[in-house]
Design an enzyme around this catalytic site. Sequence first.
Site, PDB file in Angstrom:
ATOM      1  N   ASP A  86       0.816  -1.210   0.000  1.00 18.23           N
ATOM      2  CA  ASP A  86       0.000   0.000   0.000  1.00 18.23           C
ATOM      3  C   ASP A  86       0.850   1.260   0.000  1.00 18.23           C
ATOM      4  O   ASP A  86       0.511   2.256  -0.649  1.00 18.23           O
ATOM      5  CB  ASP A  86      -0.923  -0.004   1.223  1.00 18.23           C
ATOM      6  CG  ASP A  86      -2.039  -1.028   1.095  1.00 18.23           C
ATOM      7  OD1 ASP A  86      -2.351  -1.431  -0.038  1.00 18.23           O
ATOM      8  OD2 ASP A  86      -2.592  -1.439   2.138  1.00 18.23           O
ATOM      9  N   GLU A  88      -8.075  -0.603   6.111  1.00 20.54           N
ATOM     10  CA  GLU A  88      -7.620   0.628   5.468  1.00 20.54           C
ATOM     11  C   GLU A  88      -6.323   0.389   4.696  1.00 20.54           C
ATOM     12  O   GLU A  88      -5.459  -0.368   5.141  1.00 20.54           O
ATOM     13  CB  GLU A  88      -7.375   1.730   6.512  1.00 20.54           C
ATOM     14  CG  GLU A  88      -8.618   2.176   7.256  1.00 20.54           C
ATOM     15  CD  GLU A  88      -9.506   3.101   6.455  1.00 20.54           C
ATOM     16  OE1 GLU A  88      -9.119   3.492   5.329  1.00 20.54           O
ATOM     17  OE2 GLU A  88     -10.602   3.438   6.955  1.00 20.54           O
ATOM     18  N   CYS A  89      -6.183   1.096   3.550  1.00 23.24           N
ATOM     19  CA  CYS A  89      -4.952   0.972   2.771  1.00 23.24           C
ATOM     20  C   CYS A  89      -3.911   2.011   3.177  1.00 23.24           C
ATOM     21  O   CYS A  89      -2.765   1.927   2.759  1.00 23.24           O
ATOM     22  CB  CYS A  89      -5.248   1.130   1.277  1.00 23.24           C
ATOM     23  SG  CYS A  89      -5.735   2.792   0.795  1.00 23.24           S
ATOM     24  N   GLY A  90      -4.313   3.004   3.991  1.00 26.66           N
ATOM     25  CA  GLY A  90      -3.364   4.005   4.454  1.00 26.66           C
ATOM     26  C   GLY A  90      -3.557   5.371   3.834  1.00 26.66           C
ATOM     27  O   GLY A  90      -3.114   6.376   4.391  1.00 26.66           O
ATOM     28  N   ILE A  91      -4.203   5.457   2.680  1.00 26.06           N
ATOM     29  CA  ILE A  91      -4.403   6.747   2.017  1.00 26.06           C
ATOM     30  C   ILE A  91      -5.180   7.704   2.914  1.00 26.06           C
ATOM     31  O   ILE A  91      -4.883   8.900   2.960  1.00 26.06           O
ATOM     32  CB  ILE A  91      -5.138   6.562   0.674  1.00 26.06           C
ATOM     33  CG1 ILE A  91      -4.166   6.035  -0.388  1.00 26.06           C
ATOM     34  CG2 ILE A  91      -5.763   7.870   0.196  1.00 26.06           C
ATOM     35  CD1 ILE A  91      -4.806   5.814  -1.746  1.00 26.06           C
TER      36      ILE A  91
END
Length: 254
Positions: free
Chosen positions: A127, A234-237
């Site tokens: 990610d 969550e992917c972190g974005i």
Amino acid sequence: MASATTSVLKPSFKIEEINQQFTEATASQIIQWAVDTFGDGLVLSTSFGIHSAVMLHLVTTVVPDIPVIWIDTGYLPTKTYLFAEQLTDRLNLNLKVYQSPISPARMEALYGRLWAQNDVESLNRYDQIRKVEPMQRALKELGATAWLAGLRKNQTDHRKTLDFVSQQGSVYKVLPILTWNSKQVYDYLVAYDLPYHPLFDEGYVTVGDWHSSRPLTASDEHDRDTRFNGLKQECGIHLPQNMAESESLNSSLL
């Protein structure tokens, strides 16, 4: 558009007060406030996911030429790319496509198929390379001071804690449909004859990369169980990029 060296605006509002006011505001009113407050520093992000047409239509109705950031990981389903073309043409989007400087083939040569290693650390590395770094670069290069996104409280545990307006690093985050439920999203799509992602008809309730998304099953407790092999939500974005966030990326509860 503002340059990448644009300094962060000193807000003429107090975040706590504006969030209180927005509990009674419509999505369009929140968008108009963001346009009036941040002007050319305002951008919109999209994933071209299941219901992305809602935010794209809502925002471009108010500000047609807003820069729309799309992070193309290089691993999206074919139907996502076709859906993106459809919506871009229909809504005449000012689309800004960003990708990792590391190609998919090079990444796989260096690190293997990170999504298939069945651990959160590998998914986080994936990610960071394919999503987080391109998004941070997009915000910087476009001189963004505020960012509109279509996050909703009922999507993930992290998103339940969000406010209509907050700061993510040096950029303000504005979430006009934060409190919308699934019926409101559906009703908006119907009212404006907007398309949803074609994979919805195949049982997908959320869709990202082809290798890390699957249809919903009877055993799933949450929509986001169908993403990231169920290891995280969550992917972190959409998480703050600081030390606390670096630690939280390693938690499957996010």
